[in-house]
Scaffold this motif. Structure first.
Motif, mmCIF file in Angstrom:
data_model
loop_
_atom_site.group_PDB
_atom_site.id
_atom_site.type_symbol
_atom_site.label_atom_id
_atom_site.label_comp_id
_atom_site.label_asym_id
_atom_site.label_seq_id
_atom_site.Cartn_x
_atom_site.Cartn_y
_atom_site.Cartn_z
ATOM 1 N N ALA A 199 0.994 -0.735 0.167
ATOM 2 C CA ALA A 199 0.402 -0.151 -0.203
ATOM 3 C C ALA A 199 1.226 1.533 0.228
ATOM 4 C CB ALA A 199 -0.787 -0.038 1.525
ATOM 5 N N SER A 200 2.110 1.098 0.987
ATOM 6 C CA SER A 200 2.749 3.010 0.692
ATOM 7 C C SER A 200 3.704 2.846 -0.595
ATOM 8 C CB SER A 200 3.721 2.470 2.050
ATOM 9 O OG SER A 200 3.046 2.563 3.539
ATOM 10 N N GLU A 201 4.046 1.506 -1.210
ATOM 11 C CA GLU A 201 4.499 1.714 -2.297
ATOM 12 C C GLU A 201 3.403 2.070 -3.562
ATOM 13 O OE1 GLU A 201 6.394 -1.935 -2.810
ATOM 14 O OE2 GLU A 201 8.118 -1.287 -1.690
ATOM 15 N N MET A 202 2.250 1.676 -2.687
ATOM 16 C CA MET A 202 1.456 2.512 -4.584
ATOM 17 C C MET A 202 1.248 3.821 -4.363
ATOM 18 S SD MET A 202 -0.155 2.169 -6.631
ATOM 19 C CE MET A 202 -0.329 0.416 -7.049
ATOM 20 N N MET A 203 1.090 4.154 -3.030
ATOM 21 C CA MET A 203 0.841 5.465 -2.517
ATOM 22 C C MET A 203 2.376 6.033 -3.086
ATOM 23 S SD MET A 203 -0.094 4.940 1.124
ATOM 24 C CE MET A 203 -0.051 6.989 1.044
ATOM 25 N N MET A 242 1.803 10.167 -3.693
ATOM 26 C CA MET A 242 1.208 10.529 -1.906
ATOM 27 C C MET A 242 2.438 9.836 -0.853
ATOM 28 S SD MET A 242 -2.457 8.928 -2.598
ATOM 29 C CE MET A 242 -2.504 8.543 -0.794
ATOM 30 N N ALA A 243 2.536 10.787 0.624
ATOM 31 C CA ALA A 243 4.032 10.664 1.447
ATOM 32 C C ALA A 243 3.292 9.567 2.037
ATOM 33 C CB ALA A 243 3.968 11.623 2.047
ATOM 34 N N PRO A 244 2.893 8.360 2.374
ATOM 35 C CA PRO A 244 2.483 7.559 4.082
ATOM 36 C C PRO A 244 2.934 8.326 4.574
ATOM 37 C CG PRO A 244 3.538 6.640 1.944
ATOM 38 C CD PRO A 244 4.111 7.973 2.140
ATOM 39 N N ARG A 245 2.521 8.307 5.906
ATOM 40 C CA ARG A 245 2.516 8.938 6.970
ATOM 41 C C ARG A 245 2.217 7.928 8.034
ATOM 42 N NH1 ARG A 245 -1.062 14.241 7.491
ATOM 43 N NH2 ARG A 245 -2.466 12.702 7.071
ATOM 44 N N THR A 254 -4.533 7.891 8.401
ATOM 45 C CA THR A 254 -5.523 7.316 7.376
ATOM 46 C C THR A 254 -6.754 8.092 6.556
ATOM 47 O OG1 THR A 254 -5.103 5.005 8.142
ATOM 48 C CG2 THR A 254 -6.881 5.234 6.293
ATOM 49 N N ASP A 255 -6.366 9.250 5.876
ATOM 50 C CA ASP A 255 -7.435 10.281 5.212
ATOM 51 C C ASP A 255 -7.595 9.233 4.407
ATOM 52 O OD1 ASP A 255 -5.775 10.039 2.573
ATOM 53 O OD2 ASP A 255 -4.424 12.283 2.208
ATOM 54 N N ALA A 256 -8.722 9.967 3.110
ATOM 55 C CA ALA A 256 -9.529 9.351 2.313
ATOM 56 C C ALA A 256 -9.147 8.620 1.437
ATOM 57 C CB ALA A 256 -10.712 10.493 2.331
ATOM 58 N N ASP A 290 -8.466 4.384 1.023
ATOM 59 C CA ASP A 290 -8.916 3.585 -0.874
ATOM 60 C C ASP A 290 -7.895 2.409 -1.060
ATOM 61 O OD1 ASP A 290 -11.662 4.728 -1.657
ATOM 62 O OD2 ASP A 290 -10.467 5.830 -2.644
ATOM 63 N N ILE A 291 -6.478 3.167 -0.614
ATOM 64 C CA ILE A 291 -5.513 2.029 -1.229
ATOM 65 C C ILE A 291 -5.101 1.181 -0.577
ATOM 66 C CG2 ILE A 291 -2.149 2.252 -1.145
ATOM 67 C CD1 ILE A 291 -2.793 5.030 -2.735
ATOM 68 N N VAL A 292 -5.358 1.271 1.100
ATOM 69 C CA VAL A 292 -5.136 -0.006 2.277
ATOM 70 C C VAL A 292 -6.097 -1.191 1.672
ATOM 71 C CG1 VAL A 292 -3.962 1.570 3.408
ATOM 72 C CG2 VAL A 292 -5.969 1.492 4.403
ATOM 73 N N THR A 293 -7.580 0.210 1.549
ATOM 74 C CA THR A 293 -8.476 -1.281 1.141
ATOM 75 C C THR A 293 -8.368 -2.452 0.505
ATOM 76 O OG1 THR A 293 -10.252 0.363 2.524
ATOM 77 C CG2 THR A 293 -10.953 -1.636 1.182
ATOM 78 N N MET A 294 -7.919 -1.273 -0.692
ATOM 79 C CA MET A 294 -7.577 -2.326 -2.001
ATOM 80 C C MET A 294 -6.718 -3.321 -1.319
ATOM 81 S SD MET A 294 -7.649 0.104 -5.337
ATOM 82 C CE MET A 294 -6.765 1.516 -4.695
ATOM 83 N N PHE A 295 -5.465 -3.130 -0.805
ATOM 84 C CA PHE A 295 -4.021 -4.418 -1.065
ATOM 85 C C PHE A 295 -4.679 -4.894 0.045
ATOM 86 C CE2 PHE A 295 -1.893 -1.497 -3.786
ATOM 87 C CZ PHE A 295 -0.853 -3.074 -3.255
#
Length: 260
Positions: A45-49, A54-57, A65-67, A71-76
């Protein structure tokens, strides 16, 4: 006497390395009796961001986890990672069932309130969050639940939750009917006294030890939510908690957590 139930949680260091993940799942499949698996998300998920600009925080091991991040973490987490693990377990003869908190309303959370930090769409769990009866029905059917750390609030909102918290909450809820052993499995042999020495495993940590190790800075960052959840689980009736290497689950070298 309560039947023994093992709850295992695996983290990113294992998930990100395919040979290690498959070897862990082979060993997990060989464990007899009812069992539950909880997985984190790994680096995907972080690599996709990062690829999307996007910068993982993260703060003390917990993802903000913003909106868009949700979306990305749900997909992964609920998609790619969960189904990959389920398919690999099916190959090992384990009838696994991939589950998010929204499926069957099995884990309902509340969104973390904004305090000093706004964690965004992050869920907090309490003693009423897990439907232990439904998980028990899965187990009675011969299914092995595989939980990702995506839950929901009952109002249509998905929430990201720390996988250690999910594992501990499941262990606590299931401890009413089972003698639960909770295993936090990752790429180290246990909690290390020296982060640069893989052999410096602390064999036993009590609540008092934990406070001292935090004060010394020996336990910090991502290990904090793991141990916080572990000690809370022990306080709620979970019989044993171990932190151990994912590929040496049956070995003698590991960290056992104890209240006293």
């Amino acid at each position: 006497m309560k039947p023994v139930l093992n709850v295992f949680k695996i983290g990113g260091g294992i998930i990100d390395h395919e040979p290690d993940l498959l070897e862990f799942l082979r060993r997990f499949a060989a464990i007899g009796g009812p069992k539950v698996l909880v997985h984190g998300g790994g680096k995907g998920a972080s690599e996709m961001m990062k690829r999307l600009g996007m910068a993982p925080r993260l703060l003390q091991g917990r993802r903000i986890t913003d909106a868009a991040t949700l979306d990305i973490v749900t997909m992964f987490y609920a998609g790619k990672t969960n189904k990959h693990i389920v398919a690999a377990l099916q190959r090992q003869g384990v009838n696994a069932l991939g589950v998010s908190g929204a499926d069957g309303n099995v884990i309902r959370a509340r969104r973390r309130p904004v305090a000093e930090v706004d964690y965004g769409f992050v869920g907090d769990l309490d003693e009423t969050s897990v439907d232990a009866a439904l998980v028990g029905q899965f187990l009675e059917l011969g299914l092995t639940p595989v939980f990702c750390p995506i839950v929901h609030d009952g109002q249509g909102q998905l929430l990201n939750t720390n996988a250690d918290t999910v594992a501990a909450s499941l262990a606590k809820a299931l401890s009413h009917c089972h003698a639960v052993e909770l295993h936090f499995c990752f790429e180290k042999k246990g909690v290390l006294a020296d982060a640069n020495n893989s052999q410096s495993v602390i064999s036993k940590i009590t609540v008092a030890d934990y406070a001292e190790l935090q004060a010394q800075g020996i336990i910090a960052d991502g290990m904090l939510p793991k141990l916080d959840n572990a000690f809370e689980a022990l306080g709620y009736g979970v019989e044993k908690v171990f932190i151990e290497h994912a590929l040496h689950m049956a070995g003698d070298v590991k960290t056992e957590l104890c209240l006293t």
